[in-house]
Motif scaffolding. Structure first.
Motif: not given
Length: 738
Positions: A547-552, A655-673
């Motif tokens: 379920k969580i993976d689908e939310f992600k 644009l010198s500081m894009p969100l980046g994959e690491d922080d985007f993944d953290v955001y996705i994790d919290y949002a999915a939870m």
């Protein structure tokens, strides 16, 4: 023999005051001991790479990288010391460890390089380096500091940045005094005359802020004589190397921040690194895992990578156990009594000790005795605990070193509360709970947190049941994070029994039945793992990961950059000053700029070009989610700014500081939870807030402290401005285009 009645463990030893959880400037100033660096396989490989570099076998510098908690900073610091200590000290270190005793050829080669003259410069952290000139100045100051500390060096170069600045000011005092009287510079400089500036530059040890102000003035007023570029720095380095007959090695730890801040200035960086092909100047950088930094699709990165040989530092299990033992400083007066106590504790652990030694490839039983009173199963968990966290905020080093403050239940808390006569005399796995979950929960990865979060949901458990459940959850979480690669960490009956071996209060014999009882209550389930073995796990997780993976997947698909910018309220990152607010803002009273992304940039500026301007002006601020969007959006900005139809728009490149994959993944994790916990309002709200903080706090702060480029028809090439505390400079630059 039985232990005679004694007090708490604290009476036997203290934590080594020279044992630091991490090596940084404060640790070095406090006297961190480089000699304690155990020469494991990857460290010896690093020394060989450095020797090849110094010997000319390669024209590349060395890039040290590794995961959190692997000791790469310790290795980098030890490398610095190896290259600068006396022959006697180096030989003493070499003969202290068995792995080095058969590396005599390597020792002799390093000693030969040292005899021919090496100056080692060392620097820690790079987050404040936001422009190429910052980098040039930092390199020059670091090298010059090391030159002055070396009694054999007599020539320091004739054109250092500070010296050339001093010469220019002394030769142009009248001009400089006139400039200092301008309102803009009166507000910028704390000095009011050229004499005061000269005095500060000559007598102060910290002139970074003053030099930055001088740079700003030089840029604005068109003074080019004081600037330092890559070519001038290279000439200076080659000059001092040639005149002094030396090699220069610059070791720069925690260099990850530079790459994040200067993704678009890598050509300037690699220009300096390439100097080792022309002269013996070697730039050794230390970063976290390279995959979190390097964009393999970026052609500039490919050029940078070609300048380095990579040395990955890993921390083998057996070395981790050695490091734990080295951290304990047994008091000489208590040594005999402690040996009796440690022997008694160690002798209670026959089965678990043998199992852990086999997995960790430990051959000497004394290694386990030296970590007493930490249970060997706990030590194995400690070694692997860093993988559960999104940063280096929690590691085995922190667990051992942290003082007993705020009742933080870590190692020092344990030795102050417990002694060998206690019913529970060993630090078992369940005792990691407070430090790593209660105090460290916010930094846990979502998959780990999801497992451990099930514990607070249980009610009316006895203390012994709670202990066993915490142990199972920790083992399950680490096993999941490691992908099941260490069978000893799977929460089977046998492994749970190992975890409580030696606890004569009863848990050593009761733990298996307690686990069965928790399964009977429906709190745990058992899952087959092969060979007729079963592992315990949290019952509610049985089908929920899918379920969580689908939310992600859904959240990731719907998380456009515009949506992320809106949710994080990034348009407020550079709120306008009151004066500019009236002239620029589209929404009166808000003080906000107009955010644009690669997907909506063209549409929004086309809408703005025909907007009635009256006495208002228009400004857009550009954001990107990843490096690909940075490239696309910056290209769009440069194409638009040269077109007459957009003369009424100021473009602010954030644009010198894009969100980046690491922080985007953290955001996705919290949002999915947050989605997963919809039936539990408290947990859902907590995760929603955490997701929003990734955007509205973490990303916004990165942008705020990064750099901005301002484009307008009067400045088509763009003008770079450092953000953060200097955000007002953005307002001032905008003002110049009104």
């Amino acid at each position: 023999m039985p232990v005679q009645e004694v007090g708490k463990y604290r009476q036997f030893f203290d934590i080594d005051e020279k044992y630091f959880p991490c090596i940084d400037d404060s640790a070095i100033e406090a006297g961190a001991l480089w000699e304690n660096t155990y020469p494991h396989e990857t460290f010896i490989e690093l020394l060989k790479n450095v020797e090849n570099m110094l010997g000319g076998s390669t024209k590349r510098s060395v890039w040290i990288h590794g995961a959190y908690g692997t000791g790469k900073s310790q290795c980098a610091y030890a490398l610095k010391k190896i290259l600068e200590v006396s022959e006697e000290e180096l030989k003493e270190y070499w003969n202290k460890y068995e792995p080095l005793k058969n590396q005599t050829d390597l020792l002799n080669k390093i000693l030969g390089h040292k005899d021919r003259g090496i100056v080692v410069a060392y620097r820690y952290a790079s987050g404040g380096i936001t422009t190429p000139r910052d980098l040039y100045f930092a390199i020059q100051e670091s090298v010059k500091k090391s030159l002055k500390a070396n009694s054999n060096i007599t020539y320091y170069g004739e054109n250092t940045l500070k010296e050339s600045t001093l010469v220019w000011i002394k030769d142009h005092r009248e001009i400089f005094d006139i400039l200092l009287k301008k309102p803009e510079w009166v507000a910028t400089f704390s000095q009011s005359t050229s004499e005061e500036v000269i005095n500060t530059l000559e007598k102060s040890s910290d002139v970074k802020s003053l030099m930055e102000n001088i740079f700003k003035m030089a840029d604005k007023e068109g003074i080019t004589a004081m600037s330092l570029d890559g070519d001038k720095l290279k000439l200076w380095l080659k000059d001092i190397i040639e005149k002094n007959g030396i090699k220069i090695v610059l070791v720069w730890d925690e260099f990850s921040g530079f790459f994040k801040q200067n993704r678009n200035s890598l050509d300037e960086f690699q220009k300096i690194v390439a100097l080792c092909q022309e002269a013996p100047f070697y730039f050794i950088v230390v970063t976290h895992q390279t995959e979190s930094i390097i964009n393999s699709e970026d052609s500039t990165w490919k050029v940078v990578q070609q300048r380095f040989n990579f040395s990955q530092i890993t921390l083998p299990d057996n070395i981790a156990f050695n490091l734990i033992g080295h951290a304990f400083n047994v008091k000489p007066a208590a040594l005999d009594m402690w040996n009796i106590c440690a022997d008694d504790l160690n002798n209670r652990l026959d089965a678990s000790r043998a199992a852990v030694m086999k997995v960790a490839r430990i051959h000497d039983p004394k290694v386990i005795k030296d970590i007493m009173p930490i249970h060997p199963m706990t030590a194995l968990i400690l070694k692997n605990i860093a993988v559960a966290f999104q940063s280096n905020q929690r590691s085995m080093f922190d667990f051992i070193k942290i003082a007993n403050t705020d009742d933080t239940q870590a190692f020092q808390w344990f030795i102050e509360k417990t002694g060998p006569d206690n019913d529970h005399p060993l630090l078992t796995v369940d005792m990691l709970w407070d430090f790593f979950y209660v105090k460290g929960r916010d930094n846990l990865t979502s998959d780990i947190r999801m497992i451990l979060d099930t514990f607070p949901q249980q009610q009316n458990l006895r203390e012994d049941e709670s202990r066993v459940l915490r142990t199972i959850l920790i083992m399950q979480a680490i096993d999941k994070r490691l992908g099941g690669t260490i069978e000893l960490l799977k929460p089977t009956e046998q492994n749970i029994s190992y975890a409580y071996e030696g606890i004569t209060a009863g848990l050593d014999t009761k733990c298996k039945n307690l686990a069965k009882g928790l399964a009977a209550k429906g709190i745990l389930v058992t899952s087959p793992i092969g060979n007729n073995k079963y592992a315990y796990g949290v019952a509610v997780l049985a089908g929920d990961q899918a379920k969580i993976d689908e939310f992600k997947k859904i959240i990731k698909r719907n998380s456009t950059t515009a949506r992320l910018v809106s949710e994080g309220k990034l348009e407020t990152v550079l709120s306008l000053s009151p004066a500019l607010r009236l002239r620029y803002e589209m929404n009166p009273g808000s003080g906000d700029l107009i955010p644009v992304t690669s997907a909506d940039f063209t549409r929004k500026i086309n809408e703005l070009k025909d907007a009635p301007s009256s006495w208002h002006f228009l400004a857009v601020i550009a954001f990107a989610k990843n490096d690909d969007e940075v490239v696309t959006l910056r290209k769009l900005i440069k194409e638009a700014v040269v077109k007459e139809e957009f003369n009424n728009i100021v473009f602010i490149d954030a644009l010198s500081m894009p969100l980046g994959e690491d922080d985007f993944d953290v955001y996705i994790d919290y949002a999915a939870m947050a989605q997963y916990y919809q039936g539990n309002p408290k947990s859902a709200n907590e995760n929603t807030i955490k997701a929003q903080q990734v955007l509205g706090v973490t990303w916004k702060n990165k942008i705020y402290n990064g750099s901005f480029i301002i484009y307008h028809s009067d400045c088509e090439e763009g003008e770079k401005v450092v953000g953060g505390a200097s955000a007002n400079n953005c307002h001032n630059k905008i003002q110049t285009y009104i």
